[in-house]
Scaffold this active site. Structure first.
Site, mmCIF file in Angstrom:
data_model
loop_
_atom_site.group_PDB
_atom_site.id
_atom_site.type_symbol
_atom_site.label_atom_id
_atom_site.label_comp_id
_atom_site.label_asym_id
_atom_site.label_seq_id
_atom_site.Cartn_x
_atom_site.Cartn_y
_atom_site.Cartn_z
ATOM 1 N N ASP A 192 27.109 -45.263 -20.118
ATOM 2 C CA ASP A 192 26.835 -46.653 -19.725
ATOM 3 C C ASP A 192 28.099 -47.499 -19.836
ATOM 4 O O ASP A 192 28.238 -48.287 -20.771
ATOM 5 C CB ASP A 192 25.774 -47.273 -20.655
ATOM 6 C CG ASP A 192 24.420 -46.617 -20.528
ATOM 7 O OD1 ASP A 192 24.015 -46.310 -19.398
ATOM 8 O OD2 ASP A 192 23.765 -46.407 -21.563
ATOM 9 N N ASP B 231 11.571 -45.207 -16.039
ATOM 10 C CA ASP B 231 11.852 -45.682 -17.390
ATOM 11 C C ASP B 231 10.534 -45.822 -18.129
ATOM 12 O O ASP B 231 9.675 -46.582 -17.723
ATOM 13 C CB ASP B 231 12.546 -47.043 -17.338
ATOM 14 C CG ASP B 231 13.976 -46.903 -16.847
ATOM 15 O OD1 ASP B 231 14.511 -45.788 -16.913
ATOM 16 O OD2 ASP B 231 14.543 -47.907 -16.406
#
Ligand SMILES: *[C@@H]1O[C@H](CO)[C@@H](O)[C@H](O)[C@H]1NC(C)=O
Length: 464
Positions: free
Chosen positions: A315, A144
């Site tokens: 998600d 990330d």
């Protein structure tokens, strides 16, 4: 000459090599595109492929040419996916491969080296006629990447939904420079690296104005290209970049479409891009109207670069219900009941890093984006993320059985057993983790050893 064969569709070719090109047949449960590591069976003694028999190389394609009597003398290796298909041909000093040597790790590099310098091939070594195998399950390492409060690019812990330390310190955790970490993941044996650029969430969290956000976005975008370029020079496995692909206007008023942003990422070395929120809106619109406009970023990028280059990242979060009739979305009977004894649940999609829920389920979204041109699904789960208690098996089963494109399981891995569980209990093609790999709590190599011990095919890595 070395060529990479790209088969677009079954049209008449030059007629140099006899054979028929066709799409893989997905009617009997085969996932198409064929994405991932598959072992070669060499059928001819060639210097270039002298020791790659039985080794895994990286493929990403939907069309293939089948071996036949007519093209037999061309074939130097075959591979199996549903049926046997031709993975490379050789005649004189003409070689062509269907796989990507530049993304096939050590094996691919050795093929390229031998092509450049045939004397480097191990003459003494007897050609290993390895056995073709099944498509290996992929272990993907995620990093990330975000701009921190000082504007530096950093890698953060893999938990997507809570990026700040719980303590007073408001620094984004700096876990190492993205390029170094990507290189380390490659050395550690990751089959793919997924770089997720996320600053949207971080800045919105702290109420920083849109102007600052846009500046940071531009900075992220510029750095992202640099990172990609350096990374692709050091990482010889596929690289996916996600998170920054959307339309935007720069400081000079110049408008960039998501397709242009994606094109820059591809030019900088990304093999695939992933789309999140944009794909959710596109799917909602498509389900509402039943019309494919061709204008969504998903459709545009997929049309230009092929669906194998477009990952849709989902998600969802679990919403318990008493009965399947309580919602219009696909529900599942849960393996453990909800807080008020509910026996059913559906998975509601979210956008903007999990902050906003949308009126669409993960099942419906997956099917819609497959139709709109997604080549793969990265399936996160908000409830499991960063928990280390294992993947959400119910969710992954639901989604991987809803579509014929590969599904990457993500969120929740905390031990090697979680990887074997997800591959044994679901049709996931790959599993992804971030923090546990980075902190070496669970080394990638131990995951692979564990999978092998449990009879699950993975790509072996050299040097270990
Ligand atoms: C995987 O998919 C096949 C059909 O493609 C299905 O028969 C099987 O039940 C699925 N496996 C799991 C664990 O859901």
């Amino acid at each position: 000459m070395i060529l990479r064969i790209t088969f677009i569709c079954a049209v008449k070719g030059l007629g140099l090599i006899p054979g028929v090109v066709g799409r893989f047949d997905s009617s009997n449960g085969l996932r198409v595109p064929h994405i991932g590591w598959n072992a070669l069976q060499t059928t001819k003694d060639t210097e270039i492929l002298d020791d790659v028999g039985g080794r895994h190389v990286y493929f990403v394609h939907s069309y293939r040419v089948m071996p036949s009597d007519a093209n037999n003398e061309w074939i130097s290796s075959i591979c199996n996916y549903g049926d046997s298909f031709i993975s490379s041909i050789t005649r004189g000093n003409v070689h062509a491969v269907q796989f990507h040597p530049e993304k096939s790790g050590d094996v691919g590099i050795s093929i390229l080296k031998k092509f450049l310098d045939p004397s480097s091939s191990s003459k003494t070594k007897k050609s290993a006629i390895g056995k073709a195998s099944r498509l290996a399950k992929r272990v993907i390492a995620c990093l990330d990447v975000r701009a921190n409060d000082k504007g530096d690019l950093v890698v953060t812990k893999g938990d997507q939904y809570d990026v700040r330390e719980q303590s007073n310190e408001k620094e984004v955790r700096n876990l190492g420079k993205p390029v170094d970490l990507a290189g380390q993941y490659y050395k550690d044996g990751a089959d793919e690296v997924y770089a997720c650029l996320q600053n949207k969430h971080a800045f919105a969290l702290f109420g920083i104005t849109v102007v600052v956000f846009m500046l940071n976005y531009l900075c992220l975008h510029m750095y992202a290209k640099k990172i990609l370029r350096y990374t692709s020079e050091n990482v010889f496995v596929p690289l996916t970049v996600g998170g920054g692909i959307r339309d935007f206007t720069d400081g000079n008023g110049r408008y960039y479409s998501s397709l242009e942003v994606a094109s820059e990422y591809f030019r900088s070395g990304a093999d695939k891009i992933s789309i999140g929120s944009d794909a959710v809106y596109a799917a909602e619109e498509y389900l509402r109207t039943g019309v494919k406009t061709g204008k969504t970023s998903l459709e545009q990028i997929s049309r230009v670069y092929g669906n194998q280059a477009v990952v849709v990242s989902i998600d969802p979060r679990r919403v318990y219900v008493r009965s399947p009739d309580d919602v219009e979305f696909k529900t599942i009977k849960v393996s453990s009941p909800g807080p008020s004894g509910e026996e059913y649940a559906w998975y509601q999609c979210t956008v903007n890093g999990g902050r906003e829920v949308r009126p669409i389920g993960a099942f419906e979204l997956a099917k819609a984006v497959e139709e709109l041109g997604a080549g793969e699904i990265l399936l996160n789960c908000i409830d499991c993320d960063g928990q280390g208690d294992g993947f959400d098996i119910d969710l992954i089963k639901l989604v991987s059985n809803a579509v014929m494109i590969p599904v990457i399981a993500s969120s929740g891995a905390g031990a090697v057993e979680h990887f074997s569980e997800v591959f044994e209990k679901t049709n996931a093609s790959a599993a992804l983790a971030a923090g546990i790999f980075h902190r070496k709590e669970v080394p990638i190599l131990s995951v692979k050893q564990h999978l092998l011990q449990n009879g699950i095919e993975v790509r072996a890595c050299d040097g270990h």
